[in-house]
Scaffold this active site. Structure first.
Site, PDB file in Angstrom:
ATOM      1  CG  ASN A  13      -1.824   1.137   1.351  1.00 16.19           C
ATOM      2  OD1 ASN A  13      -1.813   2.021   0.505  1.00 16.19           O
ATOM      3  ND2 ASN A  13      -2.627   1.156   2.399  1.00 16.19           N
ATOM      4  NE  ARG A  61      -6.394   1.277   0.502  1.00 18.28           N
ATOM      5  CZ  ARG A  61      -6.553   2.051   1.559  1.00 18.28           C
ATOM      6  NH1 ARG A  61      -5.670   2.025   2.527  1.00 18.28           N
ATOM      7  NH2 ARG A  61      -7.585   2.833   1.651  1.00 18.28           N
ATOM      8  CG  ASP A 118      -9.531   1.970  -1.058  1.00 16.34           C
ATOM      9  OD1 ASP A 118     -10.184   1.180  -0.380  1.00 16.34           O
ATOM     10  OD2 ASP A 118      -8.394   2.368  -0.760  1.00 16.34           O
ATOM     11  N   GLY A 178     -11.180   6.423  10.403  1.00 20.22           N
ATOM     12  CA  GLY A 178      -9.734   6.392  10.642  1.00 20.22           C
ATOM     13  C   GLY A 178      -9.225   7.808  10.477  1.00 20.22           C
ATOM     14  CD  GLU A 300     -11.100  -1.709  13.981  1.00 19.88           C
ATOM     15  OE1 GLU A 300     -10.115  -2.174  14.580  1.00 19.88           O
ATOM     16  OE2 GLU A 300     -11.190  -1.692  12.739  1.00 19.88           O
TER      17      GLU A 300
HETATM   18  P1  ADP Z   1      -5.667   5.269   8.681  1.00 20.92           P
HETATM   19  O1  ADP Z   1      -6.775   5.990   8.011  1.00 20.92           O
HETATM   20  O2  ADP Z   1      -4.364   6.009   8.630  1.00 20.92           O
HETATM   21  O3  ADP Z   1      -5.568   3.801   8.326  1.00 20.92           O
HETATM   22  P2  ADP Z   1      -6.500   4.319  11.300  1.00 20.92           P
HETATM   23  O4  ADP Z   1      -7.671   3.505  10.881  1.00 20.92           O
HETATM   24  O5  ADP Z   1      -5.299   3.619  11.825  1.00 20.92           O
HETATM   25  O6  ADP Z   1      -6.074   5.368  10.201  1.00 20.92           O
HETATM   26  O7  ADP Z   1      -7.016   5.339  12.423  1.00 20.92           O
HETATM   27  C1  ADP Z   1      -6.216   6.352  12.948  1.00 20.92           C
HETATM   28  C2  ADP Z   1      -7.018   7.118  13.993  1.00 20.92           C
HETATM   29  O8  ADP Z   1      -7.436   6.203  15.017  1.00 20.92           O
HETATM   30  C3  ADP Z   1      -6.273   8.256  14.665  1.00 20.92           C
HETATM   31  O9  ADP Z   1      -7.051   9.432  14.632  1.00 20.92           O
HETATM   32  C4  ADP Z   1      -6.143   7.778  16.103  1.00 20.92           C
HETATM   33  O10 ADP Z   1      -6.256   8.840  16.975  1.00 20.92           O
HETATM   34  C5  ADP Z   1      -7.351   6.877  16.252  1.00 20.92           C
HETATM   35  N1  ADP Z   1      -7.190   5.935  17.371  1.00 20.92           N
HETATM   36  C6  ADP Z   1      -6.346   4.890  17.469  1.00 20.92           C
HETATM   37  N2  ADP Z   1      -6.446   4.307  18.684  1.00 20.92           N
HETATM   38  C7  ADP Z   1      -7.369   5.032  19.380  1.00 20.92           C
HETATM   39  C8  ADP Z   1      -7.920   4.962  20.704  1.00 20.92           C
HETATM   40  N3  ADP Z   1      -7.542   4.019  21.556  1.00 20.92           N
HETATM   41  N4  ADP Z   1      -8.865   5.870  21.047  1.00 20.92           N
HETATM   42  C9  ADP Z   1      -9.254   6.831  20.188  1.00 20.92           C
HETATM   43  N5  ADP Z   1      -8.785   6.950  18.925  1.00 20.92           N
HETATM   44  C10 ADP Z   1      -7.846   6.065  18.541  1.00 20.92           C
END
Ligand code: ADP
Length: 368
Positions: A13, A61, A118, A178, A300
């Site tokens: 990716n 991806r 996507d 995310g 999540e």
């Molecule tokens: P990407 O779009 O880069 O794949 P992710 O799906 O990994 O992103 O999500 C990133 C986001 O998830 C960030 O804003 C981070 O703050 C949030 N995040 C990760 N763990 C937690 C947590 N325990 N509580 C709240 N937000 C979280």
């Protein structure tokens, strides 16, 4: 492919500053990681990953498949030409992906390369949801709603049957929250509505993207002398949660600081409102709401965001079981809730590995 073992798939990716990689044997993830690197480093970085195993395929991806690439494909010269034509639709995302595809082609010319898009999952959007209310001559140049995060929605849809028949057979809205964030309205697991558009800027407020905004803002800035790159930088890299909080886009930090910093509280409030408002719009578009799913980093992990979104949907009959929410269980709704609320982990890489295996099998069967 050796018949005695599951195929080895390298999933790549390629982003503007990172290269995410994962290795799969069949659908089993053996390792994964993220390397900070730009396109100039691909020959050495990708070269090292390719040396790690004797791969049966390398799968990519790709953010945008445009009008023509609406299912995973084995990469050929003609696929590369088609992808080159999509660069204007996603100028930040397509060039590094194409560069990674070419690098693998030159280093391992006889290994199949597989591209997964996507946008593909949203090829089923009805015309009323794809179309913008602009003249036909622009629609014909490919200007329409495509939608993104399709590999994540596909991952959720593939898990729904094992979790809830009501969700799998009914109207389910999936919130992918995310750094980028969007939602998708599913009817019987098929995409019928999504919030991102021609580009991933539209829809929900995101980490650094503004989400839905009056296009007149961009026109105003152009009259003031800004060019496309400057406007794109503001709306994709400097906006969203980071702009509202005047600092961070990390939901964990926003929640920690919300009590003492009103800007962080505002960022969370606007984020959750934008999700709840779009859930209502999506439910209207797909004609109901049997299930609401939260997924990706924020969906999540943030019980705060899930609680606030469902609270704003109370008028629709939604109710969250706060203990289940805090424990991060799969089922989060109370018994009296009019719709189910689920927390499901997304796995886009496994979906890509699965497509690669499927295409390898089909191409082998075709060559027998
Ligand atoms: P990407 O779009 O880069 O794949 P992710 O799906 O990994 O992103 O999500 C990133 C986001 O998830 C960030 O804003 C981070 O703050 C949030 N995040 C990760 N763990 C937690 C947590 N325990 N509580 C709240 N937000 C979280």
């Amino acid at each position: 492919m050796a018949p005695d073992r599951d195929p080895l798939i390298l999933v790549l990716n390629a982003g503007s500053s990172t290269l995410k990689h994962a290795s799969y044997q069949g659908l089993h993830c053996m390792s994964q990681g993220t390397i900070e690197c730009g396109e100039a480093d691909y020959p050495s970085t990708i070269g090292k990953l390719l040396n790690d195993a004797s791969w049966n395929a390398v799968a990519f991806r790709i953010v945008h498949g445009g009008n023509d690439l609406t299912a995973p494909v084995i990469v050929t010269d003609s696929v590369i030409e088609t992808l080159e034509r999509t660069i204007p639709l996603a100028p930040l995302h397509q060039p590094p992906a194409l560069s990674a595809i070419r690098t693998v082609g030159s280093l391992l010319p006889s290994t199949p390369r597989i591209a997964c898009f996507d946008t593909a999952f949203h090829a089923t959007l009805p015309e009323v949801e794809q179309r913008f209310a602009i003249p036909d001559r622009y629609i014909q140049t490919g200007i329409r709603r495509y939608g993104f995060h399709g590999l994540s929605y596909e991952s959720i849809a593939s898990q729904l049957h094992g979790i809830s028949e009501r969700a799998a057979r009914g109207k389910t809205i999936v919130c992918h929250l995310g750094n980028g964030a969007s939602l998708c309205g599913l009817d019987r697991c098929i995409s019928r509505y999504t919030t991102m558009g021609l580009t991933p800027i539209d829809g929900l407020i995101m980490g650094t993207r503004c989400g839905r905004i009056d296009v007149g803002v961009a026109i105003h800035w152009m009259r003031e002398g800004m060019n496309a790159q400057q406007i794109e930088k503001i709306l994709t890299k400097e906006s969203g949660l980071a702009a509202l909080s005047n600092g961070t886009s990390d939901m964990r930090a926003l929640v920690e600081r919300a009590d003492e910093d009103p800007r962080c509280a505002l960022a969370i409030e606007m984020f959750c409102r934008s999700i709840a408002k779009e859930v209502a719009a999506a439910a209207t578009a797909i004609g109901g709401l049997d299930c609401l799913v939260f997924t990706a980093g924020i969906g999540e992990n943030s019980d705060v965001v899930r609680r606030r979104v469902v609270a704003r949907l109370q008028w629709l009959g939604g109710a969250i079981d706060e203990q289940a929410n805090q424990r991060g269980e799969t089922r989060l709704n109370t018994l009296s809730s009019s719709f189910e609320v689920l927390r499901i982990a997304t796995d886009e890489q496994q979906i890509i590995a699965g497509h690669a295996i499927g295409l390898l099998k089909r191409s082998e069967a075709a060559s027998l």
